[in-house]
Design a protein around this motif. Sequence first.
Motif, mmCIF file in Angstrom:
data_model
loop_
_atom_site.group_PDB
_atom_site.id
_atom_site.type_symbol
_atom_site.label_atom_id
_atom_site.label_comp_id
_atom_site.label_asym_id
_atom_site.label_seq_id
_atom_site.Cartn_x
_atom_site.Cartn_y
_atom_site.Cartn_z
ATOM 1 N N UNK A 40 -0.322 -9.627 12.543
ATOM 2 C CA UNK A 40 -1.314 -9.487 11.472
ATOM 3 C C UNK A 40 -1.428 -8.024 11.042
ATOM 4 N N UNK A 41 -1.415 -7.123 12.019
ATOM 5 C CA UNK A 41 -1.462 -5.690 11.730
ATOM 6 C C UNK A 41 -0.250 -5.265 10.898
ATOM 7 N N UNK A 42 0.937 -5.760 11.253
ATOM 8 C CA UNK A 42 2.144 -5.409 10.499
ATOM 9 C C UNK A 42 2.077 -5.904 9.058
ATOM 10 N N UNK A 43 1.492 -7.080 8.851
ATOM 11 C CA UNK A 43 1.373 -7.609 7.498
ATOM 12 C C UNK A 43 0.425 -6.746 6.664
ATOM 13 N N UNK A 44 -0.672 -6.309 7.275
ATOM 14 C CA UNK A 44 -1.611 -5.424 6.590
ATOM 15 C C UNK A 44 -0.943 -4.086 6.266
ATOM 16 N N UNK A 45 -0.186 -3.559 7.229
ATOM 17 C CA UNK A 45 0.502 -2.284 7.023
ATOM 18 C C UNK A 45 1.558 -2.404 5.930
ATOM 19 N N UNK A 46 2.282 -3.516 5.930
ATOM 20 C CA UNK A 46 3.319 -3.731 4.907
ATOM 21 C C UNK A 46 2.717 -3.707 3.507
ATOM 22 N N UNK A 47 1.579 -4.390 3.356
ATOM 23 C CA UNK A 47 0.934 -4.437 2.036
ATOM 24 C C UNK A 47 0.419 -3.068 1.595
ATOM 25 N N UNK A 48 -0.014 -2.255 2.576
ATOM 26 C CA UNK A 48 -0.518 -0.921 2.223
ATOM 27 C C UNK A 48 0.628 0.061 1.939
ATOM 28 N N UNK A 49 1.803 -0.223 2.468
ATOM 29 C CA UNK A 49 2.945 0.683 2.308
ATOM 30 C C UNK A 49 3.823 0.375 1.096
ATOM 31 N N UNK A 50 3.812 -0.874 0.646
ATOM 32 C CA UNK A 50 4.826 -1.291 -0.324
ATOM 33 C C UNK A 50 4.705 -0.611 -1.693
ATOM 34 N N UNK A 51 3.559 -0.043 -2.012
ATOM 35 C CA UNK A 51 3.436 0.683 -3.272
ATOM 36 C C UNK A 51 4.241 1.984 -3.235
ATOM 37 N N UNK A 52 4.276 2.617 -2.051
ATOM 38 C CA UNK A 52 5.011 3.872 -1.901
ATOM 39 C C UNK A 52 6.460 3.658 -1.460
ATOM 40 N N UNK A 53 6.725 2.522 -0.836
ATOM 41 C CA UNK A 53 8.072 2.244 -0.328
ATOM 42 C C UNK A 53 8.491 0.874 -0.851
ATOM 43 N N UNK A 54 9.141 0.905 -1.999
ATOM 44 C CA UNK A 54 9.461 -0.333 -2.695
ATOM 45 C C UNK A 54 10.382 -1.255 -1.908
ATOM 46 N N UNK A 55 11.154 -0.694 -0.995
ATOM 47 C CA UNK A 55 12.061 -1.535 -0.206
ATOM 48 C C UNK A 55 11.298 -2.535 0.673
#
Length: 211
Positions: free
Chosen positions: A90-105
């Motif tokens: 669950x933590x990784x999913x939250x982190x992924x959503x917060x990161x994807x704006x800066x890291x499009x990959x």
Amino acid sequence: KKEEEGGGGGGEEESFVPKKKMKNPTVDTSFLPDRERELKEIEERKRLTEEWHDQQEALKKEVIEITFSYWDGSGHRRSIKCTKGSSVGQFLDMARRSLQEDFRELKGVASDNLLYIKEDLIIPHDMTFHFLIQTKARGKSGPLFHFDVHDDVRLVNDARVEKDESHAGKIVQRVWYERNKHIFPASRWEMYDSEKKWEKYTIHGGEVQGK
């Protein structure tokens, strides 16, 4: 005559009254079965169990801030808030959503394809932070969670030296790990095993302490 004998015999009969056995107050009888005591003990165990569960549920709802570094060969420091009861997945999913704006990959990457590495250990997705904190889980060079993260000095200091603080955990794509697991730092990473105990830590000052 027989009637007289019969009548006389009936009058002479005595009724048998058993004598009541008295308990010796000086004898310890606590080991003997006592239904009332057993019921009280069962109720007390039930009360304590329910109280413990209520405490654990309250702890799981506490909010914590986790500092991590998205690692793609270099670190990108971020932090995110979640509850102690959250799983690593669950933590990784939250982190992924917060990161994807800066890291499009990361936009096309599912959280299942991300790894969370803490103190050189890959933490399973189904494990909760509550469990890791409550069990005082440890990594190769110290505690997994103290929530006072400082800069990761692993590259310049001896990796065996145990720090009072925890390093920021790394989040990496699984494909990055598979490509780079033969070189440092990924070459040091291994799956977390709650049953495994690290034999030695090097503490401040250079002494070796057995665990």
